[in-house]
Design a protein around this motif. Structure first.
Motif, PDB file in Angstrom:
ATOM      1  N   ASN A 123       0.843  -1.189   0.000  1.00 42.79           N
ATOM      2  CA  ASN A 123       0.000   0.000   0.000  1.00 42.79           C
ATOM      3  C   ASN A 123       0.888   1.252   0.000  1.00 42.79           C
ATOM      4  OD1 ASN A 123      -1.390   2.312   1.581  1.00 42.79           O
ATOM      5  ND2 ASN A 123      -3.091   0.996   0.971  1.00 42.79           N
ATOM      6  N   PRO A 124       0.741   2.126  -1.000  1.00 40.67           N
ATOM      7  CA  PRO A 124       1.684   3.264  -1.121  1.00 40.67           C
ATOM      8  C   PRO A 124       1.634   4.223   0.052  1.00 40.67           C
ATOM      9  CG  PRO A 124      -0.169   3.503  -2.646  1.00 40.67           C
ATOM     10  CD  PRO A 124      -0.262   2.119  -2.078  1.00 40.67           C
ATOM     11  N   TYR A 125       0.471   4.409   0.646  1.00 40.47           N
ATOM     12  CA  TYR A 125       0.354   5.328   1.768  1.00 40.47           C
ATOM     13  C   TYR A 125       1.014   4.746   3.020  1.00 40.47           C
ATOM     14  CZ  TYR A 125      -2.997   7.768  -1.179  1.00 40.47           C
ATOM     15  OH  TYR A 125      -3.596   8.450  -2.219  1.00 40.47           O
ATOM     16  N   LEU A 126       0.759   3.470   3.293  1.00 39.91           N
ATOM     17  CA  LEU A 126       1.377   2.834   4.456  1.00 39.91           C
ATOM     18  C   LEU A 126       2.881   2.707   4.269  1.00 39.91           C
ATOM     19  CD1 LEU A 126      -1.233   0.014   5.236  1.00 39.91           C
ATOM     20  CD2 LEU A 126      -0.938   2.212   6.412  1.00 39.91           C
ATOM     21  N   ASN A 127       3.318   2.400   3.043  1.00 42.89           N
ATOM     22  CA  ASN A 127       4.751   2.272   2.789  1.00 42.89           C
ATOM     23  C   ASN A 127       5.465   3.603   2.991  1.00 42.89           C
ATOM     24  OD1 ASN A 127       7.175   2.380   0.626  1.00 42.89           O
ATOM     25  ND2 ASN A 127       6.913   0.297   1.407  1.00 42.89           N
ATOM     26  N   ARG A 128       4.857   4.675   2.492  1.00 42.15           N
ATOM     27  CA  ARG A 128       5.465   5.995   2.669  1.00 42.15           C
ATOM     28  C   ARG A 128       5.500   6.391   4.141  1.00 42.15           C
ATOM     29  NH1 ARG A 128       3.367  11.636  -0.193  1.00 42.15           N
ATOM     30  NH2 ARG A 128       4.866  13.024   0.860  1.00 42.15           N
ATOM     31  N   ALA A 190       2.081  -3.517  13.396  1.00 41.86           N
ATOM     32  CA  ALA A 190       3.069  -4.243  14.205  1.00 41.86           C
ATOM     33  C   ALA A 190       4.343  -3.428  14.357  1.00 41.86           C
ATOM     34  CB  ALA A 190       3.368  -5.591  13.566  1.00 41.86           C
ATOM     35  N   MET A 191       4.788  -2.817  13.260  1.00 42.40           N
ATOM     36  CA  MET A 191       6.040  -2.055  13.318  1.00 42.40           C
ATOM     37  C   MET A 191       5.887  -0.741  14.077  1.00 42.40           C
ATOM     38  SD  MET A 191       7.867  -2.869   9.632  1.00 42.40           S
ATOM     39  CE  MET A 191       6.436  -3.164   8.601  1.00 42.40           C
ATOM     40  N   PHE A 192       4.647  -0.246  14.160  1.00 42.10           N
ATOM     41  CA  PHE A 192       4.393   1.007  14.866  1.00 42.10           C
ATOM     42  C   PHE A 192       3.886   0.818  16.292  1.00 42.10           C
ATOM     43  CE2 PHE A 192       3.552   3.440  10.680  1.00 42.10           C
ATOM     44  CZ  PHE A 192       4.832   3.960  10.679  1.00 42.10           C
ATOM     45  N   HIS A 193       3.502  -0.397  16.684  1.00 45.26           N
ATOM     46  CA  HIS A 193       2.693  -0.539  17.900  1.00 45.26           C
ATOM     47  C   HIS A 193       3.362   0.004  19.155  1.00 45.26           C
ATOM     48  CE1 HIS A 193       5.071  -4.152  18.888  1.00 45.26           C
ATOM     49  NE2 HIS A 193       4.484  -4.155  20.075  1.00 45.26           N
ATOM     50  N   ASP A 194       4.691  -0.065  19.226  1.00 50.15           N
ATOM     51  CA  ASP A 194       5.389   0.384  20.444  1.00 50.15           C
ATOM     52  C   ASP A 194       6.308   1.582  20.221  1.00 50.15           C
ATOM     53  OD1 ASP A 194       4.322  -1.194  22.424  1.00 50.15           O
ATOM     54  OD2 ASP A 194       5.991  -2.591  22.550  1.00 50.15           O
ATOM     55  N   ILE A 195       6.165   2.294  19.111  1.00 46.40           N
ATOM     56  CA  ILE A 195       7.102   3.410  18.891  1.00 46.40           C
ATOM     57  C   ILE A 195       6.949   4.492  19.957  1.00 46.40           C
ATOM     58  CG2 ILE A 195       7.343   3.067  16.394  1.00 46.40           C
ATOM     59  CD1 ILE A 195       5.550   5.597  16.078  1.00 46.40           C
ATOM     60  N   GLY A 196       5.780   4.549  20.594  1.00 43.56           N
ATOM     61  CA  GLY A 196       5.587   5.527  21.663  1.00 43.56           C
ATOM     62  C   GLY A 196       6.541   5.341  22.821  1.00 43.56           C
ATOM     63  N   LYS A 197       7.154   4.152  22.921  1.00 47.40           N
ATOM     64  CA  LYS A 197       8.103   3.908  24.008  1.00 47.40           C
ATOM     65  C   LYS A 197       9.378   4.740  23.862  1.00 47.40           C
ATOM     66  CE  LYS A 197       6.289  -0.471  25.544  1.00 47.40           C
ATOM     67  NZ  LYS A 197       6.488  -1.892  25.856  1.00 47.40           N
ATOM     68  N   GLU A 224      -0.670   9.258  18.532  1.00 48.34           N
ATOM     69  CA  GLU A 224      -0.578  10.679  18.180  1.00 48.34           C
ATOM     70  C   GLU A 224       0.578  10.936  17.214  1.00 48.34           C
ATOM     71  OE1 GLU A 224      -0.270  12.778  21.885  1.00 48.34           O
ATOM     72  OE2 GLU A 224      -2.435  13.132  21.957  1.00 48.34           O
ATOM     73  N   TRP A 225       1.715  10.260  17.457  1.00 53.30           N
ATOM     74  CA  TRP A 225       2.901  10.437  16.619  1.00 53.30           C
ATOM     75  C   TRP A 225       2.617   9.963  15.197  1.00 53.30           C
ATOM     76  CZ3 TRP A 225       8.300   8.238  18.440  1.00 53.30           C
ATOM     77  CH2 TRP A 225       9.325   8.859  17.726  1.00 53.30           C
ATOM     78  N   VAL A 226       2.010   8.794  15.064  1.00 52.78           N
ATOM     79  CA  VAL A 226       1.646   8.272  13.743  1.00 52.78           C
ATOM     80  C   VAL A 226       0.633   9.197  13.069  1.00 52.78           C
ATOM     81  CG1 VAL A 226       0.421   6.396  12.555  1.00 52.78           C
ATOM     82  CG2 VAL A 226       2.217   5.868  14.219  1.00 52.78           C
ATOM     83  N   GLY A 227      -0.341   9.686  13.839  1.00 49.61           N
ATOM     84  CA  GLY A 227      -1.332  10.598  13.284  1.00 49.61           C
ATOM     85  C   GLY A 227      -0.702  11.875  12.748  1.00 49.61           C
ATOM     86  N   GLU A 228       0.290  12.379  13.456  1.00 47.70           N
ATOM     87  CA  GLU A 228       1.003  13.588  13.023  1.00 47.70           C
ATOM     88  C   GLU A 228       1.696  13.355  11.678  1.00 47.70           C
ATOM     89  OE1 GLU A 228       5.027  15.906  14.481  1.00 47.70           O
ATOM     90  OE2 GLU A 228       3.713  15.077  16.024  1.00 47.70           O
ATOM     91  N   ALA A 241      -6.310   5.599   7.926  1.00 44.29           N
ATOM     92  CA  ALA A 241      -5.636   6.234   9.066  1.00 44.29           C
ATOM     93  C   ALA A 241      -6.297   5.819  10.376  1.00 44.29           C
ATOM     94  CB  ALA A 241      -5.667   7.748   8.908  1.00 44.29           C
ATOM     95  N   ASN A 242      -7.620   5.835  10.396  1.00 39.45           N
ATOM     96  CA  ASN A 242      -8.337   5.470  11.613  1.00 39.45           C
ATOM     97  C   ASN A 242      -8.153   3.991  11.951  1.00 39.45           C
ATOM     98  OD1 ASN A 242      -9.297   8.052  12.086  1.00 39.45           O
ATOM     99  ND2 ASN A 242     -11.190   7.727  10.947  1.00 39.45           N
ATOM    100  N   GLU A 243      -8.123   3.146  10.926  1.00 38.78           N
ATOM    101  CA  GLU A 243      -7.923   1.715  11.166  1.00 38.78           C
ATOM    102  C   GLU A 243      -6.534   1.447  11.742  1.00 38.78           C
ATOM    103  OE1 GLU A 243     -10.895  -0.132   7.737  1.00 38.78           O
ATOM    104  OE2 GLU A 243      -8.761   0.153   7.296  1.00 38.78           O
ATOM    105  N   LEU A 244      -5.517   2.122  11.213  1.00 40.92           N
ATOM    106  CA  LEU A 244      -4.154   1.941  11.718  1.00 40.92           C
ATOM    107  C   LEU A 244      -4.042   2.430  13.158  1.00 40.92           C
ATOM    108  CD1 LEU A 244      -1.163   1.257  11.432  1.00 40.92           C
ATOM    109  CD2 LEU A 244      -0.825   3.492  10.329  1.00 40.92           C
TER     110      LEU A 244
END
Length: 314
Positions: A123-128, A190-197, A224-228, A241-244
């Motif tokens: 998916n181009p949006y998720l990949n970017r 999965a790759m984003f789930h814990d970036i808030g740490k 919030e970080w992913v949303g930004e 975006a909402n699903e992610l």
């Protein structure tokens, strides 16, 4: 250097350790003493300075590297150091990597594997979105060095990367075994789930909760970080975006485990299972890694596992 895991009762040591914690206290008789926790890459050691004002006990603080001389004793079944002399160590007297718990896996190899998963997202949006994080050199450096927890599991240098890669591998397996899953969404989550740490916990050697970590927690910070970052990508679909973000918000699975939402998408459910499996398997590994194969003694109650545990017979 004499590592903490090799110390035995009755030894006198003269070594440099990282001071993880230091606090003044009073005995029952009202006499002042200092509680100290020392650390190296093999573990921690409870220590006491029974006469803080005596000659040979110099000033030092938590997170200082400290040269200590003292005797190893046993208290209630645990080793303890009675410190007789202490001073703040000078730069050049110690190698910081010897004092921080570290993954036993190759960090660069793990990050390379993670980047392959990034490239596999079609998916181009998720990949970017993934590239905006993981192709950034500053982010990558922090991500490789950070822990995944203060103490529960993967609480070591490289722990966040090791845990994230393992959860991503679990999710990739789920996507193969259950083809109705949206693999791109699941692996991205999965790759984003814990970036808030990265913002919930300070970097080593402190590895402690930040103000944002205490107030918000890594789940909210990560969402919030992913949303930004999503808002900086033109045309990113709002539904996607909402699903992610939902997958990130629900990845602990239950409200009582800290998730603001329970899984409402199958990908969110799969991610919560993948995260839970890796956290508990690593908790078991850390509990039993130093237990001899022939030791079938019960190791005591573990809060995360909600059970007493022991090693499996051979």
């Amino acid at each position: 250097m004499k590592y903490i895991e090799t110390l035995r009762e009755g030894e006198r040591i003269n070594e440099i350790y990282l001071c993880k914690f230091k606090q003044a206290a009073l005995t029952k008789a009202g006499k002042p003493y200092d509680n100290v926790i020392l650390q190296d890459k093999t573990g921690t050691l409870d220590a006491k300075i029974w006469d803080p004002g005596s000659v040979g006990i110099d000033e030092f603080d938590a997170l200082d590297y400290v040269a200590v001389t003292g005797d190893i004793t046993s208290f209630q079944g645990n080793l303890q150091l009675s410190i007789k002399r202490a001073r703040k160590a000078h730069e050049g007297e110690y190698e910081p990597k010897e004092y921080l718990p570290t993954t036993d896996k190759d960090v660069e190899e793990m990050y390379g594997q993670l980047l392959k998963y990034v490239a596999s997202v079609k998916n181009p949006y998720l990949n970017r979105l993934l590239q905006s994080f993981f192709d950034d050199a500053d982010f990558a450096a922090k991500f490789k060095f950070h822990s995944a927890a203060k103490s529960v599991h993967h609480g070591f240098v490289g722990g966040l990367l090791e845990h994230t890669l393992s959860v991503t591998k679990n999710c990739d397996y789920f996507a193969q075994n259950y083809p109705f899953l949206n693999r791109d969404l699941l692996l991205t989550a999965a790759m984003f789930h814990d970036i808030g740490k990265l913002k919930e916990l300070s970097a080593f050697p402190a590895n402690d909760y930040t103000d944002a970590g205490q107030l918000l927690g890594h789940i909210m910070i990560g969402a919030e970080w992913v949303g930004e970052k999503i808002r900086a990508i033109d045309g990113f679909p709002e539904v996607l975006a909402n699903e992610l973000k939902h997958c990130i918000l629900a990845h602990h699975g239950e409200l009582e485990y800290g998730s603001p939402k329970k899984p409402a998408l199958v990908e969110a459910l799969a991610l919560s299972f993948a995260d839970n499996v890796d956290a508990k398997m690593e908790t078991m590994r850390e509990l039993l890694v130093n237990v001899a194969d022939n030791n079938l003694e019960w190791q005591g109650f573990n809060r995360l596992l909600d059970s007493n545990v022991r090693k499996t017979s051979k």
